[in-house]
Design a protein around this motif. Structure first.
Motif, PDB file in Angstrom:
ATOM      1  N   THR A 102      49.844 -83.022 -14.676  1.00  0.00           N
ATOM      2  CA  THR A 102      49.791 -84.029 -13.610  1.00  0.00           C
ATOM      3  C   THR A 102      50.678 -85.244 -13.843  1.00  0.00           C
ATOM      4  O   THR A 102      51.066 -85.908 -12.893  1.00  0.00           O
ATOM      5  N   SER A 156      48.532 -92.267  -8.620  1.00  0.00           N
ATOM      6  CA  SER A 156      47.563 -91.165  -8.572  1.00  0.00           C
ATOM      7  C   SER A 156      47.645 -90.301  -9.825  1.00  0.00           C
ATOM      8  O   SER A 156      46.656 -89.697 -10.242  1.00  0.00           O
ATOM      9  N   GLY A 160      44.456 -89.391 -11.877  1.00  0.00           N
ATOM     10  CA  GLY A 160      44.157 -87.979 -12.100  1.00  0.00           C
ATOM     11  C   GLY A 160      44.092 -87.618 -13.573  1.00  0.00           C
ATOM     12  O   GLY A 160      43.190 -86.906 -14.011  1.00  0.00           O
ATOM     13  N   TRP A 194      41.095 -82.644 -10.708  1.00  0.00           N
ATOM     14  CA  TRP A 194      41.608 -83.953 -11.126  1.00  0.00           C
ATOM     15  C   TRP A 194      43.124 -83.914 -11.319  1.00  0.00           C
ATOM     16  O   TRP A 194      43.841 -84.825 -10.900  1.00  0.00           O
ATOM     17  N   TRP A 197      45.067 -81.938  -7.764  1.00  0.00           N
ATOM     18  CA  TRP A 197      44.754 -82.415  -6.417  1.00  0.00           C
ATOM     19  C   TRP A 197      44.697 -83.939  -6.423  1.00  0.00           C
ATOM     20  O   TRP A 197      45.486 -84.599  -5.767  1.00  0.00           O
ATOM     21  N   ALA A 198      43.776 -84.484  -7.194  1.00  0.00           N
ATOM     22  CA  ALA A 198      43.679 -85.943  -7.282  1.00  0.00           C
ATOM     23  C   ALA A 198      44.965 -86.542  -7.865  1.00  0.00           C
ATOM     24  O   ALA A 198      45.481 -87.543  -7.373  1.00  0.00           O
ATOM     25  N   ALA A 201      47.755 -86.895  -5.335  1.00  0.00           N
ATOM     26  CA  ALA A 201      47.388 -87.502  -4.053  1.00  0.00           C
ATOM     27  C   ALA A 201      48.365 -88.609  -3.668  1.00  0.00           C
ATOM     28  O   ALA A 201      49.160 -89.092  -4.490  1.00  0.00           O
ATOM     29  N   THR A 206      42.636 -92.394  -3.014  1.00  0.00           N
ATOM     30  CA  THR A 206      42.391 -91.003  -2.614  1.00  0.00           C
ATOM     31  C   THR A 206      42.114 -90.146  -3.842  1.00  0.00           C
ATOM     32  O   THR A 206      41.229 -89.288  -3.835  1.00  0.00           O
ATOM     33  N   ALA A 207      42.855 -90.396  -4.901  1.00  0.00           N
ATOM     34  CA  ALA A 207      42.658 -89.653  -6.152  1.00  0.00           C
ATOM     35  C   ALA A 207      41.259 -89.896  -6.712  1.00  0.00           C
ATOM     36  O   ALA A 207      40.588 -88.962  -7.171  1.00  0.00           O
ATOM     37  N   VAL A 208      40.815 -91.158  -6.678  1.00  0.00           N
ATOM     38  CA  VAL A 208      39.469 -91.491  -7.167  1.00  0.00           C
ATOM     39  C   VAL A 208      38.410 -90.743  -6.363  1.00  0.00           C
ATOM     40  O   VAL A 208      37.468 -90.171  -6.924  1.00  0.00           O
ATOM     41  N   ILE A 210      38.664 -87.940  -4.549  1.00  0.00           N
ATOM     42  CA  ILE A 210      38.701 -86.492  -4.779  1.00  0.00           C
ATOM     43  C   ILE A 210      38.063 -86.141  -6.125  1.00  0.00           C
ATOM     44  O   ILE A 210      37.219 -85.240  -6.218  1.00  0.00           O
ATOM     45  N   GLY A 211      38.460 -86.855  -7.166  1.00  0.00           N
ATOM     46  CA  GLY A 211      37.933 -86.557  -8.503  1.00  0.00           C
ATOM     47  C   GLY A 211      36.447 -86.857  -8.618  1.00  0.00           C
ATOM     48  O   GLY A 211      35.694 -86.082  -9.228  1.00  0.00           O
TER      49      GLY A 211
END
Length: 237
Positions: A102, A156, A160, A194, A197-198, A201, A206-208, A210-211
Protein backbone atom coordinates in the motif's frame (compact mmCIF):
# COMPACT_ATOMS: atom_id res chain seq x y z
CA UNK A 1 10.47 -5.66 -6.16
CA UNK A 2 11.02 -8.95 -4.29
CA UNK A 3 14.11 -9.50 -6.40
CA UNK A 4 15.39 -5.97 -5.84
CA UNK A 5 18.63 -5.07 -4.11
CA UNK A 6 16.93 -3.70 -0.93
CA UNK A 7 14.93 -6.91 -0.51
CA UNK A 8 17.97 -9.12 -1.01
CA UNK A 9 20.10 -7.11 1.39
CA UNK A 10 17.24 -7.17 3.87
CA UNK A 11 17.02 -10.95 3.56
CA UNK A 12 20.79 -11.26 3.98
CA UNK A 13 20.67 -9.18 7.16
CA UNK A 14 17.69 -11.23 8.25
CA UNK A 15 19.69 -14.45 7.97
CA UNK A 16 22.29 -12.91 10.27
CA UNK A 17 19.51 -12.15 12.75
CA UNK A 18 18.22 -15.69 12.32
CA UNK A 19 21.66 -17.08 13.15
CA UNK A 20 21.89 -14.96 16.29
CA UNK A 21 18.42 -16.04 17.39
CA UNK A 22 19.44 -19.68 16.95
CA UNK A 23 22.68 -19.13 18.88
CA UNK A 24 20.79 -17.67 21.84
CA UNK A 25 17.65 -19.80 21.62
CA UNK A 26 18.35 -21.61 24.92
CA UNK A 27 18.36 -18.30 26.77
CA UNK A 28 14.83 -17.32 25.82
CA UNK A 29 15.97 -14.36 23.73
CA UNK A 30 13.65 -11.62 22.47
CA UNK A 31 12.81 -12.25 18.81
CA UNK A 32 11.99 -8.59 18.24
CA UNK A 33 15.50 -7.56 19.22
CA UNK A 34 17.04 -9.83 16.57
CA UNK A 35 14.59 -8.54 13.96
CA UNK A 36 15.45 -4.94 14.87
CA UNK A 37 19.21 -5.51 14.93
CA UNK A 38 18.96 -7.05 11.46
CA UNK A 39 16.67 -4.33 10.12
CA UNK A 40 18.34 -1.14 11.35
CA UNK A 41 21.60 -1.30 9.30
CA UNK A 42 19.88 -2.08 5.98
CA UNK A 43 17.09 0.40 6.69
CA UNK A 44 19.72 3.09 7.26
CA UNK A 45 21.12 2.26 3.81
CA UNK A 46 17.98 1.56 1.77
CA UNK A 47 14.92 2.42 3.85
CA UNK A 48 13.28 4.91 6.16
CA UNK A 49 16.34 5.60 8.35
CA UNK A 50 18.28 7.21 5.53
CA UNK A 51 19.37 10.82 5.83
CA UNK A 52 16.60 13.15 4.76
CA UNK A 53 13.73 10.84 5.72
CA UNK A 54 12.92 12.90 8.82
CA UNK A 55 12.81 16.13 6.79
CA UNK A 56 10.48 14.42 4.36
CA UNK A 57 8.03 13.59 7.11
CA UNK A 58 8.28 16.95 8.88
CA UNK A 59 7.51 18.80 5.66
CA UNK A 60 4.83 16.47 4.35
CA UNK A 61 3.26 14.28 7.01
CA UNK A 62 3.95 15.62 10.48
CA UNK A 63 0.29 15.05 11.38
CA UNK A 64 0.86 11.29 11.00
CA UNK A 65 3.54 11.00 13.71
CA UNK A 66 1.17 10.78 16.75
CA UNK A 67 -1.07 8.38 14.82
CA UNK A 68 1.97 6.26 14.01
CA UNK A 69 2.94 6.14 17.70
CA UNK A 70 -0.55 4.97 18.66
CA UNK A 71 -0.61 2.34 15.89
CA UNK A 72 2.85 1.14 16.96
CA UNK A 73 1.73 0.82 20.59
CA UNK A 74 -1.34 -1.22 19.59
CA UNK A 75 0.72 -3.40 17.25
CA UNK A 76 3.44 -3.96 19.88
CA UNK A 77 0.82 -5.12 22.34
CA UNK A 78 -0.62 -7.51 19.76
CA UNK A 79 2.81 -8.83 18.81
CA UNK A 80 3.63 -9.53 22.43
CA UNK A 81 0.23 -11.06 23.17
CA UNK A 82 0.52 -13.41 20.16
CA UNK A 83 4.07 -14.47 21.06
CA UNK A 84 3.00 -18.00 22.06
CA UNK A 85 0.27 -18.39 19.42
CA UNK A 86 0.79 -20.37 16.22
CA UNK A 87 -0.96 -17.62 14.24
CA UNK A 88 1.47 -14.93 15.43
CA UNK A 89 4.25 -15.49 12.90
CA UNK A 90 2.04 -15.75 9.80
CA UNK A 91 0.04 -12.73 10.94
CA UNK A 92 3.21 -10.65 11.24
CA UNK A 93 4.34 -11.64 7.75
CA UNK A 94 0.91 -10.75 6.34
CA UNK A 95 1.06 -7.41 8.11
CA UNK A 96 4.45 -6.39 6.69
CA UNK A 97 3.47 -7.69 3.26
CA UNK A 98 0.19 -5.79 3.33
CA UNK A 99 1.86 -2.52 4.27
CA UNK A 100 4.42 -3.02 1.53
CA UNK A 101 1.61 -3.28 -1.06
CA UNK A 102 0.00 0.00 0.00
CA UNK A 103 2.86 2.48 0.50
CA UNK A 104 3.62 4.51 -2.65
CA UNK A 105 7.41 4.33 -2.09
CA UNK A 106 7.71 0.59 -1.65
CA UNK A 107 11.48 0.56 -1.11
CA UNK A 108 10.98 1.69 2.49
CA UNK A 109 9.03 -1.49 3.28
CA UNK A 110 10.57 -4.00 0.89
CA UNK A 111 13.79 -4.00 2.91
CA UNK A 112 11.79 -4.83 6.06
CA UNK A 113 9.95 -7.53 4.14
CA UNK A 114 13.32 -9.05 3.26
CA UNK A 115 14.40 -9.04 6.91
CA UNK A 116 11.09 -10.59 7.94
CA UNK A 117 11.31 -13.34 5.31
CA UNK A 118 14.44 -14.65 7.07
CA UNK A 119 14.08 -13.80 10.76
CA UNK A 120 10.49 -15.07 10.99
CA UNK A 121 11.80 -18.66 11.09
CA UNK A 122 13.32 -18.01 14.50
CA UNK A 123 9.82 -17.42 15.86
CA UNK A 124 7.59 -19.60 13.71
CA UNK A 125 6.83 -22.48 13.60
CA UNK A 126 9.34 -23.85 16.15
CA UNK A 127 9.46 -20.87 18.58
CA UNK A 128 13.23 -20.71 19.07
CA UNK A 129 12.63 -17.13 20.07
CA UNK A 130 9.53 -15.09 20.92
CA UNK A 131 8.77 -11.35 20.83
CA UNK A 132 9.40 -9.75 24.20
CA UNK A 133 8.08 -6.35 25.34
CA UNK A 134 11.12 -4.31 24.23
CA UNK A 135 11.52 -6.16 20.97
CA UNK A 136 7.83 -5.82 20.11
CA UNK A 137 7.98 -2.06 20.68
CA UNK A 138 11.14 -1.69 18.57
CA UNK A 139 9.66 -3.72 15.70
CA UNK A 140 6.37 -1.83 15.71
CA UNK A 141 8.06 1.59 15.85
CA UNK A 142 10.39 0.82 12.95
CA UNK A 143 7.54 -0.47 10.76
CA UNK A 144 5.31 2.50 11.67
CA UNK A 145 8.09 4.94 10.77
CA UNK A 146 8.72 3.17 7.47
CA UNK A 147 5.01 3.35 6.69
CA UNK A 148 4.89 7.10 7.26
CA UNK A 149 8.08 7.80 5.30
CA UNK A 150 6.94 5.60 2.44
CA UNK A 151 3.51 7.22 2.22
CA UNK A 152 4.28 10.94 2.53
CA UNK A 153 2.81 11.54 -0.92
CA UNK A 154 -0.55 9.88 -0.15
CA UNK A 155 -2.49 10.38 3.08
CA UNK A 156 -4.63 7.29 2.58
CA UNK A 157 -1.46 5.21 2.23
CA UNK A 158 -0.38 6.31 5.71
CA UNK A 159 -3.81 5.49 7.17
CA UNK A 160 -4.04 2.17 5.35
CA UNK A 161 -0.54 1.10 6.34
CA UNK A 162 -0.87 2.12 9.98
CA UNK A 163 -4.31 0.53 10.15
CA UNK A 164 -2.85 -2.73 8.84
CA UNK A 165 -0.12 -2.51 11.46
CA UNK A 166 -2.59 -1.88 14.30
CA UNK A 167 -4.66 -4.86 13.14
CA UNK A 168 -2.14 -7.04 14.99
CA UNK A 169 -3.38 -5.57 18.27
CA UNK A 170 -7.05 -5.42 17.27
CA UNK A 171 -7.18 -9.12 16.42
CA UNK A 172 -5.13 -10.11 19.46
CA UNK A 173 -7.68 -8.36 21.68
CA UNK A 174 -11.02 -9.00 19.99
CA UNK A 175 -10.69 -12.17 17.90
CA UNK A 176 -10.09 -15.49 19.73
CA UNK A 177 -7.54 -17.86 18.19
CA UNK A 178 -9.49 -21.09 18.82
CA UNK A 179 -9.67 -21.90 15.11
CA UNK A 180 -6.32 -20.78 13.76
CA UNK A 181 -7.13 -21.21 10.07
CA UNK A 182 -10.34 -19.22 10.39
CA UNK A 183 -8.45 -16.59 12.39
CA UNK A 184 -5.72 -16.29 9.76
CA UNK A 185 -8.27 -16.17 6.93
CA UNK A 186 -10.18 -13.34 8.59
CA UNK A 187 -6.92 -11.58 9.44
CA UNK A 188 -5.73 -11.77 5.85
CA UNK A 189 -9.01 -10.31 4.58
CA UNK A 190 -8.85 -7.38 7.01
CA UNK A 191 -5.20 -6.70 6.11
CA UNK A 192 -6.18 -6.77 2.43
CA UNK A 193 -8.98 -4.26 3.06
CA UNK A 194 -6.71 -1.88 4.96
CA UNK A 195 -3.87 -2.18 2.44
CA UNK A 196 -5.59 -2.40 -0.94
CA UNK A 197 -8.90 -0.61 -0.33
CA UNK A 198 -8.45 1.86 2.50
CA UNK A 199 -4.81 2.49 1.58
CA UNK A 200 -5.74 3.43 -1.99
CA UNK A 201 -8.79 5.54 -1.10
CA UNK A 202 -9.26 9.11 -2.31
CA UNK A 203 -8.86 10.62 1.16
CA UNK A 204 -7.61 9.79 4.62
CA UNK A 205 -11.10 9.97 6.14
CA UNK A 206 -12.46 7.50 3.60
CA UNK A 207 -9.57 5.19 4.44
CA UNK A 208 -10.37 5.43 8.17
CA UNK A 209 -14.04 4.58 7.55
CA UNK A 210 -13.27 1.58 5.33
CA UNK A 211 -10.67 0.12 7.69
CA UNK A 212 -12.73 0.74 10.83
CA UNK A 213 -15.71 -1.07 9.30
CA UNK A 214 -13.48 -4.05 8.55
CA UNK A 215 -12.31 -4.12 12.19
CA UNK A 216 -15.86 -3.88 13.53
CA UNK A 217 -17.18 -6.61 11.23
CA UNK A 218 -14.31 -8.91 12.22
CA UNK A 219 -14.96 -8.35 15.94
CA UNK A 220 -18.73 -8.83 15.57
CA UNK A 221 -18.18 -11.99 13.51
CA UNK A 222 -15.84 -13.37 16.17
CA UNK A 223 -18.41 -12.65 18.91
CA UNK A 224 -21.17 -14.41 16.95
CA UNK A 225 -19.03 -17.48 16.31
CA UNK A 226 -17.99 -17.60 19.95
CA UNK A 227 -21.61 -17.38 21.06
CA UNK A 228 -22.66 -20.17 18.71
CA UNK A 229 -19.82 -22.33 19.99
CA UNK A 230 -20.84 -21.73 23.60
CA UNK A 231 -24.48 -22.50 22.77
CA UNK A 232 -23.45 -25.77 21.12
CA UNK A 233 -21.45 -26.76 24.19
CA UNK A 234 -24.39 -25.91 26.44
CA UNK A 235 -26.80 -28.02 24.36
CA UNK A 236 -24.42 -30.98 24.47
CA UNK A 237 -24.86 -31.06 28.25
Amino acid sequence: MLGSTPFLYGALAGFVGLGLAYAFKRRGSDWGIWWTLAAVPVTARYGSLRLGAMDRVFHGALWAVPIALIAAAVAAYGLFRLRDEWVGGPAFVMTVGGIWTTVPDTEHLVVLLGVTAAVIWAWWPDFWSRPGPLGAIAVALLIAWGTVVGSVTRDSGIIGGLGALATLGWFAIFVPTKNRWLWLGAYGIVILIWARWAGLADSGWTAVFIGAMAWILAAVGAMMLSRRSNDAVTRSY
